[in-house]
Design an enzyme around this catalytic site. Structure first.
Site, PDB file in Angstrom:
ATOM      1  N   ARG A 125      -2.894   3.991   9.467  1.00 40.03           N
ATOM      2  CA  ARG A 125      -1.805   4.905   9.130  1.00 40.03           C
ATOM      3  C   ARG A 125      -1.138   5.334  10.433  1.00 40.03           C
ATOM      4  O   ARG A 125      -1.825   5.596  11.432  1.00 40.03           O
ATOM      5  CB  ARG A 125      -2.323   6.139   8.384  1.00 40.03           C
ATOM      6  CG  ARG A 125      -2.650   5.927   6.914  1.00 40.03           C
ATOM      7  CD  ARG A 125      -1.403   5.602   6.090  1.00 40.03           C
ATOM      8  NE  ARG A 125      -1.688   5.458   4.656  1.00 40.03           N
ATOM      9  CZ  ARG A 125      -1.937   4.295   4.049  1.00 40.03           C
ATOM     10  NH1 ARG A 125      -1.975   3.169   4.746  1.00 40.03           N
ATOM     11  NH2 ARG A 125      -2.135   4.257   2.741  1.00 40.03           N
ATOM     12  N   GLU A 129       7.582   6.842   9.490  1.00 41.30           N
ATOM     13  CA  GLU A 129       7.661   5.601   8.729  1.00 41.30           C
ATOM     14  C   GLU A 129       8.583   5.828   7.542  1.00 41.30           C
ATOM     15  O   GLU A 129       8.318   6.749   6.775  1.00 41.30           O
ATOM     16  CB  GLU A 129       6.252   5.211   8.276  1.00 41.30           C
ATOM     17  CG  GLU A 129       6.199   3.853   7.622  1.00 41.30           C
ATOM     18  CD  GLU A 129       4.777   3.411   7.303  1.00 41.30           C
ATOM     19  OE1 GLU A 129       3.898   3.502   8.175  1.00 41.30           O
ATOM     20  OE2 GLU A 129       4.553   3.022   6.157  1.00 41.30           O
ATOM     21  N   HIS A 165       4.895  -2.124   7.278  1.00 44.63           N
ATOM     22  CA  HIS A 165       3.793  -1.776   6.359  1.00 44.63           C
ATOM     23  C   HIS A 165       3.554  -2.886   5.326  1.00 44.63           C
ATOM     24  O   HIS A 165       3.707  -2.687   4.122  1.00 44.63           O
ATOM     25  CB  HIS A 165       4.064  -0.429   5.671  1.00 44.63           C
ATOM     26  CG  HIS A 165       2.801   0.275   5.241  1.00 44.63           C
ATOM     27  ND1 HIS A 165       2.629   1.634   5.297  1.00 44.63           N
ATOM     28  CD2 HIS A 165       1.639  -0.209   4.762  1.00 44.63           C
ATOM     29  CE1 HIS A 165       1.421   1.958   4.859  1.00 44.63           C
ATOM     30  NE2 HIS A 165       0.793   0.846   4.524  1.00 44.63           N
TER      31      HIS A 165
HETATM   32  C1  GLV Z   1      -1.647   0.503   2.167  1.00 46.90           C
HETATM   33  O1  GLV Z   1      -1.456   1.005   3.234  1.00 46.90           O
HETATM   34  C2  GLV Z   1      -2.586   1.038   1.213  1.00 46.90           C
HETATM   35  O2  GLV Z   1      -3.142   2.126   1.439  1.00 46.90           O
HETATM   36  O3  GLV Z   1      -2.775   0.387   0.168  1.00 46.90           O
END
Ligand code: GLV
Ligand code: GLV
Length: 273
Positions: A191, A220, A239
């Protein structure tokens, strides 16, 4: 605000994304809410305790995305260590005129010590992969492994696989980056807020570390004019950890199964709280 308005009007189930902040205030504003299901494994965007207090189960999608996320971490690791995006940009810009002995040199994964922060499901899948490449692995966890400070000093590649919690927010700050060294790489597929963005920008600009590869950022999305994007030796993806056709389809099935189970009052296949 749009979500809050919709939840106020008798909504019983919420299927949310990792981009939806589901805090105590939102849950309190949803009097009829009985089940929450997030289309993600991470649950840092949801106040799990506030949901549990109301007896609201929260479902998430672990396991199905483990291998896919580990693949992305390796892709980013190799991309930054072997300078693939930089090379791609040179070719497209017409700057690649001849093969040169010392052009775009990187560092070898097979010679590296890889430090895994958080040896959970995804961390273990990354460990198997980098061991397959011949790298040495060390790790640091909440209750096991070496202290993070020692890992930062020993590892040539630091790859983050911890959840975002009060304990991990800002874990990779200026002091941590200075510990890593000028030949070391940072990979963040966990994260964004686990890393201090401004400290990372200075680390890259001033050469405290060799490079960084990020699938997650803080903020983000990262705006196109964000100062971090001007730093050298940075690879960024939007991401994409779980973004394969197969895995996203499996996540969708689990997210729907979790939601339907919660609404039916039966145990969720994957409950997070
Ligand atoms: C992606 O970052 C998730 O948490 O699935
Ligand atoms: C590289 O292509 C080599 O032949 O060494």
């Amino acid at each position: 605000d749009a979500l809050r308005e919709r939840l106020a009007g008798g909504v019983e189930g919420l299927l949310c994304m990792l981009t939806d902040p589901v805090g105590a205030d939102l849950i309190a504003a949803a009097p009829d809410l009985r089940a929450v299901s997030t289309y993600a494994v991470g649950t840092d965007n949801i106040d799990l305790a506030a949901a549990a207090e109301r007896g609201i189960p929260v479902g998430h999608t672990p396991d199905v995305l483990t291998e896919t996320s580990a693949d992305l971490a390796l892709a980013l690791m190799l991309a930054v260590m072997r300078r693939i995006p930089a090379g791609d940009a040179e070719v497209r810009a017409g700057e690649w005129l001849t093969w040169e002995p010392a052009r775009l040199l990187g560092h070898d994964l097979h010679r590296a010590t890889v430090g895994i922060v958080g040896l959970g499901r995804i961390g273990q899948a990354v460990k198997r992969r980098v061991e397959g490449f011949g790298a040495r692995v060390v790790h640091s966890g909440r209750t096991d492994g070496m202290p993070v400070e020692q890992l930062l000093e020993e590892a040539d590649v630091v790859t983050l696989h911890c959840p975002l919690t009060d304990a991990t927010r800002g874990l990779i700050d200026e002091a941590a980056l200075r510990r890593m060294g000028p030949d070391a790489y940072l990979v963040n597929t966990a994260r964004g807020p686990v890393v201090d963005t401004d400290a990372l920008r200075r680390a890259l600009e001033e050469g405290w570390i060799a490079g960084a590869a990020l699938d997650v950022t803080d903020p983000e999305p990262l705006p196109a004019d964000h100062p971090l994007l001007s730093a050298p030796n940075l690879v960024v993806a939007p991401h994409l950890g779980s973004a394969s056709h197969e895995t996203r389809a499996e996540m969708a099935d689990i997210a729907v199964d979790n939601l339907l189970a919660g609404l039916a009052g039966t145990p969720l296949p994957h409950r997070a709280n």
